[in-house]
Enzyme design. Structure first.
Site, PDB file in Angstrom:
ATOM      1  CD  GLU A 194      44.533  39.826  39.173  1.00 41.15           C
ATOM      2  OE1 GLU A 194      43.741  40.928  39.117  1.00 41.15           O
ATOM      3  OE2 GLU A 194      44.984  39.513  40.395  1.00 41.15           O
ATOM      4  CE  LYS A 202      44.351  42.394  42.377  1.00 36.57           C
ATOM      5  NZ  LYS A 202      45.075  41.218  42.427  1.00 36.57           N
ATOM      6  CD  GLU A 234      51.813  43.637  39.788  1.00 34.95           C
ATOM      7  OE1 GLU A 234      51.432  43.984  40.891  1.00 34.95           O
ATOM      8  OE2 GLU A 234      50.918  43.211  38.982  1.00 34.95           O
ATOM      9  CB  SER A 253      51.943  38.677  48.300  1.00 29.88           C
ATOM     10  OG  SER A 253      50.975  37.777  47.849  1.00 29.88           O
ATOM     11  CG  HIS A 269      47.276  43.396  36.835  1.00 35.99           C
ATOM     12  ND1 HIS A 269      46.754  42.072  37.125  1.00 35.99           N
ATOM     13  CD2 HIS A 269      47.624  43.753  37.853  1.00 35.99           C
ATOM     14  CE1 HIS A 269      46.902  41.767  38.435  1.00 35.99           C
ATOM     15  NE2 HIS A 269      47.352  42.824  39.118  1.00 35.99           N
TER      16      HIS A 269
HETATM   17  C1  PEP Z   1      48.096  43.234  42.132  1.00 40.30           C
HETATM   18  O1  PEP Z   1      47.148  42.505  41.690  1.00 40.30           O
HETATM   19  O2  PEP Z   1      48.595  44.042  41.508  1.00 40.30           O
HETATM   20  C2  PEP Z   1      48.998  42.660  43.298  1.00 40.30           C
HETATM   21  C3  PEP Z   1      50.215  43.019  43.608  1.00 40.30           C
HETATM   22  O3  PEP Z   1      48.046  41.931  44.226  1.00 40.30           O
HETATM   23  P1  PEP Z   1      48.327  41.124  45.651  1.00 40.30           P
HETATM   24  O4  PEP Z   1      49.147  42.527  46.434  1.00 40.30           O
HETATM   25  O5  PEP Z   1      47.244  41.000  46.348  1.00 40.30           O
HETATM   26  O6  PEP Z   1      49.426  40.330  45.384  1.00 40.30           O
END
Ligand code: PEP
Length: 252
Positions: free
Chosen positions: A99, A12, A169, A215, A97
């Site tokens: 975000e 990121k 995700e 996570s 993604h």
């Molecule tokens: C991500 O942003 O793709 C992600 C999985 O973040 P995190 O592992 O911090 O949850």
């Protein structure tokens, strides 16, 4: 055909150039023993040239961009094209993604255009999708994921899919410290394969790698990667520490 195991680190908007170089060198030194796992680093755009040079020639190591423009070139100030990304030695690009979907309002049409740009420039795509917390709570998670996959992937012929990797995700698990249980992950990954089978047929569905993200860390990766339909992970926070990232790679 055995599906490829992949562990990818999405840095990121973190690290400066020095930190990025130290981190990638540390991962490179520690992770060489996990030869059959594809290791992909997604640093900020600015550091792709340098990091691609550092990883050049390392077996099963690659760099990727966190985004690319939906346009091929031209008057799009501040944008970065897939051709530029490929030209500095990158092999992958992340598309979809959460975000970017949330903060930059990326639409399905934009995601389709970005995937097209990436594939035309011989980049592999990690296509991200997943439900929001409210959708899971309302039991709409399967329907949401089906729609996200179908609306984008139906635009691509089977022949183009060798360069596609998927990343489930769940948005409620990204950066929250809350992880899908192995049961929830397996249930969704098996469902994703069913949806893919509906679009492209069972053979293609069985060949595509589907990563889990949200996570995932050094403590829970083993259980998640043991699920038959989980082919690896897309790692955010835990990819910023070389030791943790390498423990995750070692979790298969
Ligand atoms: C991500 O942003 O793709 C992600 C999985 O973040 P995190 O592992 O911090 O949850």
């Amino acid at each position: 055909m055995q599906r490829k195991k992949i562990v990818a680190g999405n840095w990121k908007m973190n690290t400066d150039l020095n930190e990025a170089i130290v981190l990638v060198n540390s991962i490179k030194q520690q992770a060489t023993k996990y030869k059959d796992v594809e290791k992909v680093i997604f640093p900020p755009y600015l550091f792709l040239t340098e990091l691609s040079e550092i990883l050049d020639g390392e077996a099963n190591f690659a760099t990727g961009a966190q985004n690319c423009s939906e346009h091929s070139k031209g008057a799009f100030t501040g944008e970065v094209s897939a051709n530029m990304i490929a030209s500095v030695g990158c092999a992958y690009v992340l598309v979809g993604h959460s975000e970017r979907r949330t903060y930059f309002n990326e639409s399905n049409n934009q995601l389709i255009a970005k995937i097209n740009q990436a594939l035309e420039n011989n980049l592999k795509v990690v296509f991200c999708f997943g439900e929001q917390l409210a959708e899971r709570k309302s039991n709409l998670h399967f329907e949401t994921v089906k729609q996200q996959l179908e609306e984008v992937l139906q635009h691509f012929p089977k022949e183009k899919l060798n360069d596609l990797v998927l990343a489930y995700e769940p948005v409620w698990a990204i950066g929250t410290g809350e992880t899908a249980t192995p049961q929830q992950a397996q249930e969704m990954h098996a469902y994703v394969r069913k949806v893919l089978s509906g679009i492209f047929g069972a053979e293609v569905a069985n060949q595509l790698s589907v990563l889990y993200g949200g996570s995932c860390n050094a403590q829970n990766a083993k259980e998640l990667f043991a699920c038959p339909d989980v082919d690896g992970g897309l790692i955010g926070g835990a990819s910023l520490k070389a030791d943790d990232f390498c423990k995750i790679i070692d979790s298969f």
